[in-house]
Motif scaffolding. Structure first.
Motif, PDB file in Angstrom:
ATOM      1  N   CYS A   7      -0.220  -5.462   6.952  1.00  0.00           N
ATOM      2  CA  CYS A   7       0.186  -5.038   5.638  1.00  0.00           C
ATOM      3  C   CYS A   7      -0.474  -3.871   5.021  1.00  0.00           C
ATOM      4  CB  CYS A   7       0.208  -6.312   4.789  1.00  0.00           C
ATOM      5  SG  CYS A   7       0.902  -7.695   4.971  1.00  0.00           S
ATOM      6  N   ASP A   8       0.210  -3.033   4.659  1.00  0.00           N
ATOM      7  CA  ASP A   8      -0.488  -1.502   3.816  1.00  0.00           C
ATOM      8  C   ASP A   8      -1.033  -1.903   2.613  1.00  0.00           C
ATOM      9  OD1 ASP A   8       0.925  -0.769   6.284  1.00  0.00           O
ATOM     10  OD2 ASP A   8       2.479   0.347   5.289  1.00  0.00           O
ATOM     11  N   ASN A   9      -2.505  -1.469   2.539  1.00  0.00           N
ATOM     12  CA  ASN A   9      -3.140  -1.819   1.448  1.00  0.00           C
ATOM     13  C   ASN A   9      -2.842  -3.077   0.671  1.00  0.00           C
ATOM     14  OD1 ASN A   9      -4.223   0.993   1.614  1.00  0.00           O
ATOM     15  ND2 ASN A   9      -2.581   1.700   0.322  1.00  0.00           N
ATOM     16  N   CYS A  10      -3.070  -4.145   1.588  1.00  0.00           N
ATOM     17  CA  CYS A  10      -2.386  -5.328   1.142  1.00  0.00           C
ATOM     18  C   CYS A  10      -2.435  -5.915  -0.160  1.00  0.00           C
ATOM     19  CB  CYS A  10      -3.097  -6.650   2.325  1.00  0.00           C
ATOM     20  SG  CYS A  10      -2.517  -8.220   1.850  1.00  0.00           S
ATOM     21  N   TYR A  11      -3.936  -6.147  -0.685  1.00  0.00           N
ATOM     22  CA  TYR A  11      -3.686  -6.413  -1.941  1.00  0.00           C
ATOM     23  C   TYR A  11      -3.194  -5.666  -3.168  1.00  0.00           C
ATOM     24  CZ  TYR A  11      -7.690  -9.277  -0.111  1.00  0.00           C
ATOM     25  OH  TYR A  11      -8.528 -10.133   0.690  1.00  0.00           O
ATOM     26  N   VAL A  12      -3.274  -4.417  -2.999  1.00  0.00           N
ATOM     27  CA  VAL A  12      -2.593  -3.556  -3.772  1.00  0.00           C
ATOM     28  C   VAL A  12      -1.187  -3.668  -3.773  1.00  0.00           C
ATOM     29  CG1 VAL A  12      -2.064  -1.059  -4.308  1.00  0.00           C
ATOM     30  CG2 VAL A  12      -4.492  -1.858  -4.199  1.00  0.00           C
ATOM     31  N   SER A  13      -0.470  -3.674  -2.807  1.00  0.00           N
ATOM     32  CA  SER A  13       1.045  -3.940  -2.513  1.00  0.00           C
ATOM     33  C   SER A  13       1.340  -5.195  -2.957  1.00  0.00           C
ATOM     34  CB  SER A  13       1.037  -3.945  -0.689  1.00  0.00           C
ATOM     35  OG  SER A  13       0.934  -2.741  -0.456  1.00  0.00           O
ATOM     36  N   CYS A  14       0.540  -6.459  -2.700  1.00  0.00           N
ATOM     37  CA  CYS A  14       0.646  -7.763  -3.489  1.00  0.00           C
ATOM     38  C   CYS A  14       0.758  -7.420  -4.938  1.00  0.00           C
ATOM     39  CB  CYS A  14      -0.225  -8.597  -3.175  1.00  0.00           C
ATOM     40  SG  CYS A  14      -0.107  -9.540  -1.554  1.00  0.00           S
ATOM     41  N   GLU A  15       0.255  -6.830  -5.686  1.00  0.00           N
ATOM     42  CA  GLU A  15       0.107  -6.594  -7.032  1.00  0.00           C
ATOM     43  C   GLU A  15       1.290  -5.941  -7.446  1.00  0.00           C
ATOM     44  OE1 GLU A  15      -1.598  -8.136  -9.061  1.00  0.00           O
ATOM     45  OE2 GLU A  15      -3.709  -8.605  -8.075  1.00  0.00           O
ATOM     46  N   ARG A  16       1.864  -4.893  -6.429  1.00  0.00           N
ATOM     47  CA  ARG A  16       2.879  -3.937  -6.814  1.00  0.00           C
ATOM     48  C   ARG A  16       4.248  -4.725  -6.842  1.00  0.00           C
ATOM     49  NH1 ARG A  16       1.006   1.501  -4.205  1.00  0.00           N
ATOM     50  NH2 ARG A  16       0.298   2.613  -6.033  1.00  0.00           N
ATOM     51  N   VAL A  17       4.023  -5.813  -5.909  1.00  0.00           N
ATOM     52  CA  VAL A  17       5.672  -6.591  -5.756  1.00  0.00           C
ATOM     53  C   VAL A  17       6.406  -6.933  -6.927  1.00  0.00           C
ATOM     54  CG1 VAL A  17       6.436  -8.809  -5.029  1.00  0.00           C
ATOM     55  CG2 VAL A  17       5.018  -7.443  -3.414  1.00  0.00           C
ATOM     56  N   PHE A  18       5.082  -7.457  -8.065  1.00  0.00           N
ATOM     57  CA  PHE A  18       5.687  -7.763  -9.360  1.00  0.00           C
ATOM     58  C   PHE A  18       5.742  -6.730 -10.371  1.00  0.00           C
ATOM     59  CE2 PHE A  18       5.071 -11.667  -6.957  1.00  0.00           C
ATOM     60  CZ  PHE A  18       6.395 -12.178  -7.078  1.00  0.00           C
ATOM     61  N   ARG A  19       5.058  -5.661  -9.929  1.00  0.00           N
ATOM     62  CA  ARG A  19       4.961  -4.537 -10.847  1.00  0.00           C
ATOM     63  C   ARG A  19       5.263  -3.301 -10.225  1.00  0.00           C
ATOM     64  NH1 ARG A  19       1.006  -4.408 -14.765  1.00  0.00           N
ATOM     65  NH2 ARG A  19       1.885  -2.287 -15.026  1.00  0.00           N
ATOM     66  N   PRO A  20       6.595  -2.860  -9.988  1.00  0.00           N
ATOM     67  CA  PRO A  20       7.441  -1.733  -9.377  1.00  0.00           C
ATOM     68  C   PRO A  20       6.843  -0.458 -10.314  1.00  0.00           C
ATOM     69  CG  PRO A  20       9.018  -3.235 -10.323  1.00  0.00           C
ATOM     70  CD  PRO A  20       7.671  -3.998 -10.413  1.00  0.00           C
TER      71      PRO A  20
END
Length: 431
Positions: A7-20
């Motif tokens: 997963c690319d930049n995992c924690y950041v990407s998780c936060e972006r899922v609901f904050r496009p």
């Protein structure tokens, strides 16, 4: 052939899922207690923000609206990455999860074109179904697959999937790969290698077998060298389960009393037990450490570590919390202000290999403890982390609303996002 899905930049990407709206903007995720930066988006990296940067320093350097800041939200990260792994399971039944954001897959001997297409399709499915960007590396060994995933992540031309499938590509990739970034080398051996003139993975792989053995006398270094040369020699079972599990935190303040310190230790012990059950293991040794703030030279200093061998290896939260609490009572000293504590489990073996000790708990008691853990794990999975917990994990006092003040809520997480996939209270409301 092996593939690793990262997963690319995992924690950041998780936060972006609901904050496009944060796509393309600098984002960082902080450690427990909002102490320092543990994850950065590419945009944050380009601003010069280093891993481990204290939050207060970053806040002084940048304006409030320049960077999106999040507290660690492991409940969200765990759920989203579990969804990624479920898709991988459907696409390639022979797999094992290596870490929260990485999963290895064992592939058949399909053509290179078919494998490359498979990796690109997997990326698209995960991106569409979960919203997480991933990089796929494919190669004859796990270490080379890790190298390939690095290039898939770094260069858009690979279309999120890079494959090292012949000698020419292997040599080219290793010549471009810094020795300190090699899986199994890292900071542990890179300094020594650099003093010997080894700058790239190719430099190391080009050395002889005798040179590697005489220089390191270490099976890890030898396996890494062999894997870089295309020899598959890291067994799946050596990576699938952790041999030691630790949960530790620095407190937001300083703790002087045994009761409060005991709540922290109980929480950490319960977390360790939960990790054990998740990987299907049991532990026979429980260790606890506590320490004061070594940077406060004006205060008396103390560091203690004790461990206890259990009569029967277990994954029971109750038994592990009891053992940890008993150790803490033996080592606690009045008059000290403690800043950090942790619980370490060792002697980890598969749960199916447990041998009962005649002086340990009787089978019926162990059966009841197992049923309790199963029920707690299921309730927390359905309703959110820490919906149900042991009494030792909570404060006796009451907070607003009449609910028990749980230790997790005392941890500083000023910027923590919601959990719309695991908590009904956080479910997204459509306009």
């Amino acid at each position: 052939m092996y593939a690793i899905i990262d997963c690319d930049n995992c924690y950041v990407s998780c936060e972006r899922v609901f904050r496009p709206d944060l796509n393309g903007k600098p984002v960082v995720v902080l450690s427990n207690n909002d102490g320092c930066v543990v994850a950065r988006s590419n945009e944050a990296k380009s601003l010069g923000i280093k891993p481990g940067t204290p939050y207060f320093k970053m806040a002084r350097q940048f304006k409030e609206d320049e960077i999106a800041v999040f507290s660690s939200n492991y409940e969200l990260y765990g759920d989203l990455t579990a969804r990624v792994v479920e898709i991988i399971r459907q696409e390639a039944p022979r797999y094992f999860r290596y870490s929260i954001d990485e999963c290895f897959v064992m592939l058949d001997n399909s053509s290179s074109t078919d494998l490359k297409s498979w990796g690109e399709r997997l990326y698209k499915r995960i991106r569409k179904s979960v919203g997480m960007p991933v990089s796929v590396g494919i190669a004859p060994t796990k270490t080379l697959a890790k190298v390939a995933s690095h290039f898939a992540k770094k260069y858009p031309g690979y279309n999120h999937c890079c494959m090292i499938d012949n000698e020419e590509r292997r040599v080219k990739a290793l010549k471009l790969f810094n020795i300190k970034d090699v899986w199994g080398i890292g900071r542990r051996y890179s300094a020594k290698l650099e003093t010997l003139g080894i700058a790239t993975a190719f430099d190391f792989a080009s050395k002889s077998k005798d040179w590697v053995n005489s220089t390191f006398r270490n099976v890890v270094a030898f396996r890494t060298w062999a894997e870089l040369n295309g020899e598959d020699c890291i067994a799946d079972e050596t990576m699938a389960a952790k041999k030691s599990i630790c949960t530790s935190r620095s407190f937001s303040g300083q703790v002087k009393d045994l009761e409060t310190l005991g709540i922290y230790v109980s929480n950490y012990a319960a977390k360790c037990a939960e990790k054990l059950r998740r990987q299907g293991s049991v532990a026979s040794v429980v260790g606890v450490f506590i320490q004061t703030n070594r940077f406060r030279e004006d205060l008396p200093q103390d560091w203690q570590f004790l461990e206890h061998t259990l009569p029967t290896a277990t994954d029971s939260s109750i038994l592990i919390v009891q053992a940890a609490s008993a150790l803490l009572k033996r080592m606690f000293k009045e008059g000290y202000q403690y800043k950090k504590a942790g619980v370490i489990l060792n002697g980890i073996t598969p749960s199916e290999s447990v041998q009962l000790n005649i002086f340990g708990s009787d089978p019926e008691t162990l059966k009841r403890l197992k049923a309790i853990d199963t029920a707690i794990d299921r309730i927390n999975k359905l309703n959110g982390s820490e919906t149900v917990f042991l009494g030792a994990q909570q404060f006796a006092g009451k907070s607003d609303g009449g609910k028990s003040e749980v230790l997790a809520e005392t941890m500083r997480h000023e910027f923590r996002s919601k959990n719309p996939t695991t908590r009904w209270s956080d479910i997204i409301r459509l306009k």
